[in-house]
Enzyme design. Sequence first.
Site, PDB file in Angstrom:
ATOM      1  N   HIS A   1       1.096  -1.352  -0.155  1.00 40.06           N
ATOM      2  CA  HIS A   1       0.038  -0.157   0.360  1.00 40.06           C
ATOM      3  C   HIS A   1       0.541   1.435   0.246  1.00 40.06           C
ATOM      4  CE1 HIS A   1      -2.611  -3.119   1.609  1.00 40.06           C
ATOM      5  NE2 HIS A   1      -3.467  -2.371   1.118  1.00 40.06           N
TER       6      HIS A   1
ATOM      7  N   GLU B   1     -10.118   8.961  20.035  1.00 37.76           N
ATOM      8  CA  GLU B   1      -9.738   9.350  18.560  1.00 37.76           C
ATOM      9  C   GLU B   1     -10.088   7.597  18.062  1.00 37.76           C
ATOM     10  OE1 GLU B   1      -6.404   7.997  18.181  1.00 37.76           O
ATOM     11  OE2 GLU B   1      -6.361   6.813  19.369  1.00 37.76           O
TER      12      GLU B   1
ATOM     13  N   ASP C   1     -12.647  19.680  19.228  1.00 41.06           N
ATOM     14  CA  ASP C   1     -13.373  19.340  19.603  1.00 41.06           C
ATOM     15  C   ASP C   1     -14.132  18.495  20.883  1.00 41.06           C
ATOM     16  OD1 ASP C   1     -13.168  16.688  18.021  1.00 41.06           O
ATOM     17  OD2 ASP C   1     -15.401  16.534  18.979  1.00 41.06           O
TER      18      ASP C   1
HETATM   19  N1  LIG Z   1     -14.026   8.593  16.954  1.00 40.33           N
HETATM   20  C1  LIG Z   1     -13.694   9.722  17.338  1.00 40.33           C
HETATM   21  N2  LIG Z   1     -12.692  10.222  16.627  1.00 40.33           N
HETATM   22  C2  LIG Z   1     -12.504  11.984  16.805  1.00 40.33           C
HETATM   23  C3  LIG Z   1     -13.243  12.627  17.531  1.00 40.33           C
HETATM   24  N3  LIG Z   1     -13.461  13.654  17.079  1.00 40.33           N
HETATM   25  C4  LIG Z   1     -12.090  14.199  16.193  1.00 40.33           C
HETATM   26 BR1  LIG Z   1     -10.730  14.838  15.167  1.00 40.33          BR
HETATM   27  N4  LIG Z   1     -11.189  12.612  16.210  1.00 40.33           N
HETATM   28  C5  LIG Z   1     -10.287  11.917  15.057  1.00 40.33           C
HETATM   29  O1  LIG Z   1     -10.732  12.890  13.555  1.00 40.33           O
HETATM   30  C6  LIG Z   1     -11.244  11.083  12.567  1.00 40.33           C
HETATM   31  C7  LIG Z   1     -12.483  11.573  12.630  1.00 40.33           C
HETATM   32  O2  LIG Z   1     -13.054  13.388  12.369  1.00 40.33           O
HETATM   33  C8  LIG Z   1     -10.603  10.625  13.137  1.00 40.33           C
HETATM   34  O3  LIG Z   1      -9.652   9.772  12.515  1.00 40.33           O
HETATM   35  C9  LIG Z   1     -10.050  10.352  14.601  1.00 40.33           C
HETATM   36  O4  LIG Z   1      -9.125  10.081  15.298  1.00 40.33           O
HETATM   37  C10 LIG Z   1     -14.359  11.900  18.774  1.00 40.33           C
HETATM   38  O5  LIG Z   1     -14.944  12.939  18.714  1.00 40.33           O
HETATM   39  N5  LIG Z   1     -14.678  10.641  17.891  1.00 40.33           N
END
Ligand SMILES: Nc1nc2c(nc(Br)n2[C@@H]2O[C@H](CO)[C@@H](O)[C@H]2O)c(=O)[nH]1
Length: 234
Positions: A4, A179, A204
């Site tokens: 990849h 994340e 956020d």
């Molecule tokens: N699951 C999750 N991922 C997040 C969030 N905010 C961010 Br910036 N991320 C990251 O941003 C990407 C998603 O928008 C992924 O690669 C995550 O690592 C959240 O509130 N939740």
Amino acid sequence: MSTHIGAAPDQIAPYVLMPGDPYRARWIAETFLEDPVQITDIRGMLGFTGTYHGVRITAQGSGMGQPSMGIYAHELFQDYDVQAIIRVGTCGAISDRVSVRDVILGTSASTDSAMNRSRFGDVTYAPAADFELARIAAEVADQGMLPVVAGGLFSSDHFYNPDASITGTLAQYGVLGVEMEAAALYTLAAQFSRRALAVCTVSDHLLTGEETSAQERQETFEDMIVLALDTIER
Ligand SMILES: Nc1nc2c(nc(Br)n2[C@@H]2O[C@H](CO)[C@@H](O)[C@H]2O)c(=O)[nH]1
């Protein structure tokens, strides 16, 4: 080249910065590296190599999620003998110990990912950052007066999590942000006896609903990249 990553064996540096977004990899290369050269664009997951203070550095996109991070980190360690990877990403805050614009040094990465369940079965493996990288990053941050918070991350396979309560539970155990990549990176670094650290800016806040503006995200991201570069070159 690997399955990849289209780079020749000598085109990838021993030290790699991995943002999720391939366009961020290009921005890092064009903004911070000298003589940056694009070394892969397979499936649009861009990678670049240049030098920072005379040290060869590669900036390679990881994509979103642990399967994607897992593919690139595995090939970087296995096929290109990469020695250290710092994930430079963004995350959502789940704890009142951090605010938007803070930078989190992810000392550990809890996860709901099936990837580690298929590796370890009933044993709950503890994906952890390389201590030396984390220690240096904390030292560099202190010297640069950059507000960093060291603590646990939650690497979820969900962005839209059907169980919204899990982040509240994890926050009670000291997890700072959510994340989707660090646990896969830490597990692979351990598998290959290499070094890894995830540094995430808080874009956020899931408790307060606060969000950073695009300008704020850009500024904190720049500070974080300098931190990661000054750490990995040490
Ligand atoms: N699951 C999750 N991922 C997040 C969030 N905010 C961010 Br910036 N991320 C990251 O941003 C990407 C998603 O928008 C992924 O690669 C995550 O690592 C959240 O509130 N939740």
